[in-house]
Design an enzyme around this catalytic site. Structure first.
Site, short mmCIF file in Angstrom:
data_model
loop_
_atom_site.label_atom_id
_atom_site.label_comp_id
_atom_site.label_asym_id
_atom_site.label_seq_id
_atom_site.Cartn_x
_atom_site.Cartn_y
_atom_site.Cartn_z
N SER A 1 -20.23 -51.65 -21.30
CA SER A 1 -21.47 -52.42 -21.38
C SER A 1 -22.62 -51.55 -20.90
O SER A 1 -22.45 -50.72 -20.01
CB SER A 1 -21.38 -53.67 -20.51
OG SER A 1 -22.63 -54.33 -20.44
N TYR B 1 -20.04 -57.46 -12.42
CA TYR B 1 -19.63 -57.18 -13.81
C TYR B 1 -20.09 -55.77 -14.19
O TYR B 1 -19.32 -55.00 -14.78
CB TYR B 1 -20.26 -58.21 -14.73
CG TYR B 1 -20.08 -57.95 -16.20
CD1 TYR B 1 -18.90 -58.28 -16.86
CD2 TYR B 1 -21.12 -57.39 -16.96
CE1 TYR B 1 -18.74 -58.05 -18.22
CE2 TYR B 1 -20.97 -57.16 -18.31
CZ TYR B 1 -19.78 -57.49 -18.94
OH TYR B 1 -19.64 -57.26 -20.29
#
Length: 242
Positions: A137, A151
């Protein structure tokens, strides 16, 4: 040689788009999913309509025995040539001080431990010409302050896993790369409590819009394919300029 590729989290979002794209490119697919059998079977039907074989396997990628079941299913199709490590979760967006321990553990377990377990099985079974693509990501380098720093940290670990494993497996002719999507129009945002995030965040994306799953799938297909034969240890950003 037939391409046999596993896509974890293959029933939805980026994983589903990737499975469909790889089928069009000539891959037979094992589609891993956690709970939504109907969604996974819908993707499998599309794969078969494209003339390729497809198997769906319900499995929790945090459990080594269930991970092994995914890979055993691939063995029945033929020698494993590809893995797309895609199964991932977020948790509710919010300040770091409000992070719950159970959310932290789930995010780390799914996004890091699961990736390690799947990559380990792939590394044990693949031979020269095999390729792994980890879905990371853009959060890994942005940090996601005020949203989900934990995250982002797990995805930064995915990037490190990619680089280290690429170096370890290169002498065996196995390539390992990652894609780092930005804000993509999938249902993962509902899990974070902000289902309209792809629209509300568009103003801070240099290209002025959220990405589509097919745009990430194209990057994954490239990294699995022959045009990326000299690419390993790379993290390809697909984030609209973020």
């Amino acid at each position: 040689m037939t391409s046999v590729t596993i896509v974890t989290g293959g029933g939805r979002g980026i994983g589903a788009a990737t499975a469909r794209r790889l089928a069009a490119d000539g891959h037979d697919l094992v589609i891993g999913y956690r709970t939504d059998h109907a969604a996974a079977e819908s993707v499998a039907a599309d794969v078969r309509a494209a003339g390729r074989r497809a198997v769906t396997v319900a499995a929790d990628t945090c459990d080594p025995e269930q991970v092994r079941r995914i890979f055993d299913a691939a063995d029945r199709l033929g020698p494993l040539t590809g893995l797309v490590n895609n199964a991932g979760v977020t948790s509710p967006i919010g300040p770091f001080t409000d992070l719950r321990a159970e959310d932290l553990r789930e995010v780390v377990d799914v996004n890091l431990v699961g990736y390690v377990l799947c990559a380990q099985q792939a590394a044990r079974r693949m031979t020269a010409g095999g390729a792994i693509v980890n879905v990371s990501s853009a959060a890994a380098t942005l940090g996601s302050p005020g949203e989900y720093i934990h995250y982002a940290a797990a995805k930064a670990a995915t990037d490190t896993l990619t680089v280290g494993l690429a170096k370890e497996l290169a002498p065996r002719g196995i390539r390992v790369n990652a894609v780092a999507p930005g804000i993509i129009r999938t249902d993962i945002h509902a899990r974070s409590g902000v289902p309209d995030r792809p629209d509300t965040a568009a103003g801070r994306i240099p290209l002025g819009r959220a990405g589509e799953p097919d745009e990430v799938a194209g990057a994954i297909a490239h990294l699995l394919g022959p045009d990326a034969s000299y690419t390993t240890g790379a993290v390809l950003r697909v984030a609209g300029g973020l």
